[in-house]
Design a protein around this motif. Structure first.
Motif, short mmCIF file in Angstrom:
data_model
loop_
_atom_site.label_atom_id
_atom_site.label_comp_id
_atom_site.label_asym_id
_atom_site.label_seq_id
_atom_site.Cartn_x
_atom_site.Cartn_y
_atom_site.Cartn_z
N UNK A 4 0.85 -1.19 0.00
CA UNK A 4 0.00 0.00 0.00
C UNK A 4 0.89 1.24 0.00
N UNK A 5 0.32 2.35 -0.48
CA UNK A 5 1.08 3.59 -0.53
C UNK A 5 0.30 4.70 0.18
N UNK A 6 1.04 5.52 0.91
CA UNK A 6 0.41 6.64 1.62
C UNK A 6 1.38 7.82 1.66
N UNK A 7 0.85 9.02 1.44
CA UNK A 7 1.68 10.23 1.45
C UNK A 7 1.40 11.05 2.71
N UNK A 8 2.45 11.62 3.25
CA UNK A 8 2.37 12.50 4.42
C UNK A 8 2.89 13.87 4.03
N UNK A 9 2.09 14.90 4.27
CA UNK A 9 2.51 16.26 3.89
C UNK A 9 2.86 17.07 5.14
N UNK A 10 4.02 17.74 5.07
CA UNK A 10 4.49 18.56 6.18
C UNK A 10 4.98 19.92 5.66
N UNK A 11 5.00 20.88 6.55
CA UNK A 11 5.54 22.20 6.22
C UNK A 11 7.06 22.13 6.28
N UNK A 12 7.72 22.66 5.26
CA UNK A 12 9.18 22.69 5.18
C UNK A 12 9.65 24.10 5.51
N UNK A 13 10.69 24.21 6.34
CA UNK A 13 11.18 25.53 6.76
C UNK A 13 12.66 25.67 6.42
N UNK A 14 12.99 25.89 5.14
CA UNK A 14 14.40 26.01 4.73
C UNK A 14 15.01 27.35 5.15
N UNK A 15 16.34 27.37 5.31
CA UNK A 15 17.02 28.64 5.57
C UNK A 15 17.26 29.37 4.25
N UNK A 16 17.90 30.53 4.30
CA UNK A 16 18.07 31.37 3.11
C UNK A 16 18.88 30.66 2.02
N UNK A 17 19.95 29.97 2.43
CA UNK A 17 20.80 29.26 1.46
C UNK A 17 20.01 28.14 0.79
N UNK A 18 19.25 27.41 1.60
CA UNK A 18 18.45 26.31 1.06
C UNK A 18 17.34 26.81 0.14
N UNK A 19 16.77 27.98 0.46
CA UNK A 19 15.75 28.58 -0.40
C UNK A 19 16.30 28.90 -1.78
N UNK A 20 17.54 29.39 -1.81
CA UNK A 20 18.19 29.70 -3.10
C UNK A 20 18.36 28.43 -3.92
N UNK A 21 18.82 27.35 -3.25
CA UNK A 21 19.03 26.08 -3.95
C UNK A 21 17.70 25.49 -4.42
N UNK A 22 16.65 25.64 -3.63
CA UNK A 22 15.32 25.17 -4.04
C UNK A 22 14.84 25.91 -5.28
N UNK A 23 15.04 27.23 -5.29
CA UNK A 23 14.64 28.04 -6.46
C UNK A 23 15.41 27.60 -7.70
N UNK A 131 17.74 15.79 2.78
CA UNK A 131 17.38 15.72 1.36
C UNK A 131 18.62 15.88 0.50
N UNK A 132 18.66 15.25 -0.69
CA UNK A 132 19.81 15.39 -1.58
C UNK A 132 20.12 16.86 -1.89
N UNK A 133 21.40 17.21 -1.79
CA UNK A 133 21.93 18.56 -2.05
C UNK A 133 21.59 19.56 -0.94
N UNK A 134 20.39 19.44 -0.36
CA UNK A 134 19.95 20.41 0.64
C UNK A 134 20.47 20.08 2.04
N UNK A 135 20.87 18.82 2.25
CA UNK A 135 21.29 18.32 3.56
C UNK A 135 20.12 18.39 4.55
N UNK A 136 20.33 18.86 5.79
CA UNK A 136 19.27 18.86 6.78
C UNK A 136 18.40 20.11 6.66
N UNK A 137 17.09 19.90 6.47
CA UNK A 137 16.13 21.00 6.35
C UNK A 137 15.14 20.88 7.50
N UNK A 138 14.83 22.00 8.14
CA UNK A 138 13.89 21.99 9.24
C UNK A 138 12.49 21.66 8.72
N UNK A 139 11.77 20.82 9.47
CA UNK A 139 10.45 20.38 9.05
C UNK A 139 9.48 20.48 10.22
#
Length: 386
Positions: A4-23, A131-139
């Motif tokens: 079976x498959x199930x998805x869990x959605x959470x709020x992600x709280x990246x820092x400024x550097x991680x936001x740039x990489x996400x963009x 996460x890959x490339x982002x390392x530890x991201x606050x969740x």
């Protein structure tokens, strides 16, 4: 035991550097998708009359572009690989006449990308996710994922209001045994209240969140229209509008989750009409009311909640005369939309939607009994043949 498959959605709280990489990742995924699509369009124009030849054409891989565009090496390679898979699926749907020809992605489109679990590259660690490339991201993890659930992939999304969310797809094994159907309810779609139940005519009483916010939203959008596009004041006002729209969407989703949970807990089978909501909104000019209800979303929530428990969602034909038929004697008559009470020649009087819900339930029970009979006969026939 079945997977079976199930998805869990959470709020992600990246820092400024991680936001740039996400963009950058959002942009690179869009860039690779458009580049591959551009090449496919050139091939399509050359041999569009030969579909078999088109089907055999191989897709270019994202690695092909990394030498010419070094910035692609900065982001998660799995995200780029998933962009290729998404385009392949879009083409497959086009050739099987299930969708239109794929279109180029714009910056205005939904900003998201998907990465896969490979060799433990995704891990949850005390309020953070690796996460890959982002390392530890606050969740903001508001609930635990069971230990026996295996993470398969993650989809990171940025909303119009600037918030980041992560959807974690998990895989687990569970034996789902079909529930014994004892408690059944019929639901009739209601424009102003989502649905009416066949049992005592109970209504969902949907608060119509979009209608409630309409005046405020119109005011904020008027202010936005007077701002110079691209200016700081325009961006600030755009954020106000986006947050207001997002709040309405979240209120609707929360309400639909609660109602679908209640129905899936109390009943073994839920019966409803297989409605074409898009056609209904266009034909009856009830676009805002239909879309505000979120009937399609509600149906999706209800389906997976029932299936998790081995219960059933049964859909009857949309042309079934549930509104015209008397639930007491079975007679039929025309029912204009303005007529809200069903009055039959036999003397039966009942609310229009409640009467319809009872008819929907009876038709669903008839279909259910028929399917059970067919299965039983099939099993007996097999026994006789052996």
């Amino acid at each position: 035991m079945t997977k079976q498959y199930k998805a869990f959605q959470f709020r992600l709280l990246p820092n400024k550097v991680q936001e740039v990489l996400l963009t950058k990742t959002f942009g690179c995924v869009r860039f690779v998708y458009n580049k591959m699509l551009e090449e496919r369009i050139e091939t399509y124009e050359k041999c569009k009359d030969d579909k078999e030849m088109l089907k055999k054409q191989k897709f270019p891989t994202p690695a092909k572009y990394k030498s010419d565009f070094p910035f692609l090496k900065e982001v998660d390679s799995l995200a780029l690989a998933n962009a290729q898979i998404n385009l392949q699926n879009a083409y497959k749907n086009f050739f099987e006449d299930r969708a239109e020809f794929p279109k180029f992605k714009s910056r205005k489109n939904k900003q998201s990308y998907t990465t896969n679990m490979v060799n433990g590259n995704i891990k949850l660690k005390a309020g953070h996710i690796k996460l890959p490339k982002l390392k530890l991201v606050k969740i903001k993890q508001h609930r635990e994922i069971p230990a026996d659930y295996k993470i398969k992939s993650c989809t990171i999304t940025k909303t119009k209001s600037g918030k980041y969310y992560i959807s974690i797809l998990t895989e687990y094994e569970k034996e789902i045994t079909p529930a014994i159907i004892q408690h059944v309810v019929g639901l009739d779609f209601s424009m102003d209240g989502l649905y009416v139940e066949s049992e005592q005519g109970k209504k969902a009483n949907y608060p119509r969140f979009y209608r409630q916010s309409l005046d405020k939203l119109a005011k904020e959008q008027r202010i936005l229209s007077r701002r110079k596009k691209g200016s700081l004041r325009w961006e600030k006002q755009r954020m106000k509008v986006a947050k207001l729209q997002e709040k309405t969407a979240n209120q609707r989703k929360n309400f639909l989750h609660h109602k679908s949970k209640k129905l899936s807990t109390n009943y073994d089978a839920v019966i409803m009409e297989d409605l074409d909501m898009k056609g209904m909104s266009q034909a009856l000019h009830f676009g805002k009311s239909v879309h505000d209800n979120g009937w399609g979303m509600f149906t999706g929530f209800l389906r997976y909640k029932l299936e998790e428990q081995g219960k059933q969602l049964i859909k009857i034909d949309k042309w079934f005369p549930s509104t015209k038929r008397c639930s007491h004697c079975g007679a039929e008559k025309e029912m204009p939309l303005s007529e809200r009470v069903y009055q039959c020649s036999c003397g039966f009087v009942l609310d229009r939607d409640h009467n319809s819900a009872i008819n929907i339930k009876r038709e669903g029970l008839r279909m259910l009994a028929k399917s059970i009979t067919i299965k039983t006969l099939g099993t007996r026939g097999l026994a006789r043949s052996t």
